[in-house]
Enzyme design. Structure first.
Site, mmCIF file in Angstrom:
data_model
loop_
_atom_site.group_PDB
_atom_site.id
_atom_site.type_symbol
_atom_site.label_atom_id
_atom_site.label_comp_id
_atom_site.label_asym_id
_atom_site.label_seq_id
_atom_site.Cartn_x
_atom_site.Cartn_y
_atom_site.Cartn_z
ATOM 1 N N LYS A 53 0.831 -1.204 0.000
ATOM 2 C CA LYS A 53 0.000 0.000 0.000
ATOM 3 C C LYS A 53 0.870 1.261 0.000
ATOM 4 O O LYS A 53 0.587 2.219 -0.723
ATOM 5 C CB LYS A 53 -0.942 -0.018 1.218
ATOM 6 C CG LYS A 53 -2.023 -1.086 1.094
ATOM 7 C CD LYS A 53 -2.725 -1.397 2.417
ATOM 8 C CE LYS A 53 -3.699 -2.557 2.247
ATOM 9 N NZ LYS A 53 -4.329 -2.968 3.510
ATOM 10 N N GLN A 97 -4.300 -1.352 9.801
ATOM 11 C CA GLN A 97 -4.126 -2.664 9.183
ATOM 12 C C GLN A 97 -4.686 -3.747 10.108
ATOM 13 O O GLN A 97 -4.295 -3.852 11.269
ATOM 14 C CB GLN A 97 -2.638 -2.914 8.882
ATOM 15 C CG GLN A 97 -2.364 -4.222 8.147
ATOM 16 C CD GLN A 97 -3.016 -4.292 6.773
ATOM 17 O OE1 GLN A 97 -2.959 -3.347 5.997
ATOM 18 N NE2 GLN A 97 -3.649 -5.399 6.465
ATOM 19 N N ASP A 120 -10.889 2.989 4.409
ATOM 20 C CA ASP A 120 -11.189 1.556 4.310
ATOM 21 C C ASP A 120 -12.691 1.289 4.323
ATOM 22 O O ASP A 120 -13.126 0.165 4.071
ATOM 23 C CB ASP A 120 -10.541 0.802 5.485
ATOM 24 C CG ASP A 120 -9.291 0.047 5.053
ATOM 25 O OD1 ASP A 120 -9.159 -0.217 3.844
ATOM 26 O OD2 ASP A 120 -8.472 -0.282 5.932
#
Ligand code: NDP
Length: 303
Positions: A53, A97, A120
């Site tokens: 990412k 994460q 997200d």
């Protein structure tokens, strides 16, 4: 029939190319998009994902920084880091994460991410907006799959879609996006009876299960389009060979594992009209959509 292989990596590149100009334009106006990443613990897969990412950020000129905390971190320490990113004007998107270590209250952490920075799409406010068909930030994996279907010209409206998996991050938002795109949607899970009979009705089948090679030819209607979300590390040479339909000992020797999807590609390829590969299918799209959401956050939402 031999399925067309849907090149997710190429689509991801196209999405990122489109974003590059926008990142440059925003930066020229003094709003360089910024992504704040939080990595807790030492899960090797998580470290690999974060690296992919942040590498994509570098390709696009997006500012990124990663805060790391030890595996022993308490919820309060994680919350403090998220709060730090929430307060920063130069950080437009926040990525926590997952998975977080077991002692950390994941739900609480995701709830304190500023919904306007929730790239997200996991905050309850953004999930609610998706349910109401007023999407703001949508989970990157299902959003990436919709982009792939659109760009590959795979029809959704009026077709029967079956999603196997009902997780908050893939299965459920996937089902909602397909529903909003006018598919007739069925969601399957571990308690579904006669899975193959249900999945065989699908014109469009999405497998987001986490079980290598579970979806086989008998699960697939001839001519269906199949999207394989699974990313499973297989370490046993015999299993890897059976699932891949070819010898993978070189890869095993190099990496210690082979990455396999939830779909048994060697047999499904003979039945489906289209199939996403693993790797090079859904994975790169997830990252491209994270970049897209980060740029959208920096721009201030207009789609
Ligand atoms: P979860 O473990 O959260 O969910 C798995 C789902 O599959 C659950 O709903 C579960 O049912 C269902 N399931 C498990 N076994 C069966 C079975 N035998 N038959 C039918 N359904 C079953 O996983 P995620 O959704 O997070 O991820 C799914 C896969 O996708 C994983 O391999 C993951 O690594 C991969 N992934 C890939 C991404 C990418 O970018 N390519 C991004 C995110 C995930 P139940 O609810 O009843 O337990």
């Amino acid at each position: 029939m031999t399925a067309a292989i849907l090149d997710g990596a190429a689509t991801a590149r196209a999405i990122k190319d489109e974003l590059k100009a926008e990142v440059a334009a925003l930066s020229a106006r003094g709003v360089r998009p910024g992504l704040g990443v939080l990595l807790v613990g030492d899960d090797p897969s998580s470290a690999v994902y974060v690296r992919s990412k942040t590498r994509a950020c570098e390709e696009l000129g997006i500012h990124h920084e990663t805060a790391t905390l030890p595996a022993s971190a308490a919820t309060i320490e994680v919350l403090a880091r998220v709060d730090g990113y929430n307060r920063r004007k130069d950080i437009h998107g926040i990525l926590v994460q997952l998975p977080l270590p077991p002692q950390v209250d994941t739900e609480r952490v995701l709830r304190i991410v500023d919904p306007a920075k929730d790239v997200d799409g996991f905050h309850p406010e953004n999930v609610g907006l998706l349910v109401q068909k007023r999407p703001r930030f949508v989970a990157c994996t299902p959003a990436g799959i919709m982009e792939l279907l659109r760009r590959e010209g795979i029809a959704v409206a009026g077709r029967r879609a079956v999603v196997v998996g009902r997780s908050d991050i893939v299965g459920k938002p996937m089902a909602l996006l397909l529903l909003h795109a006018d598919a007739t949607v069925t969601v399957c899970h571990s308690k579904t009876r006669e899975l193959a009979a249900v999945t065989r009705q699908a014109d469009l089948l999405v497998a987001a299960i986490g079980r290598p090679g579970l979806v086989r030819a008998e699960h697939v209607k001839p001519g269906a389009a199949v999207v394989d979300v699974g990313m499973n590390r297989v370490e046993d040479p015999g299993q890897a060979r059976e699932l891949a339909g070819e010898d993978r000992s070189d890869q095993l020797a190099r990496k210690g594992y082979v990455l396999m999807g939830d779909v048994h590609a060697p047999t499904v390829r003979e039945v489906a009209s289209a199939l996403t590969p693993v790797p090079g299918g859904v994975g790169p799209l997830t990252i491209a959509l994270l970049m897209k959401n980060t740029v959208k956050a920096a721009r201030g939402f207009s789609s």
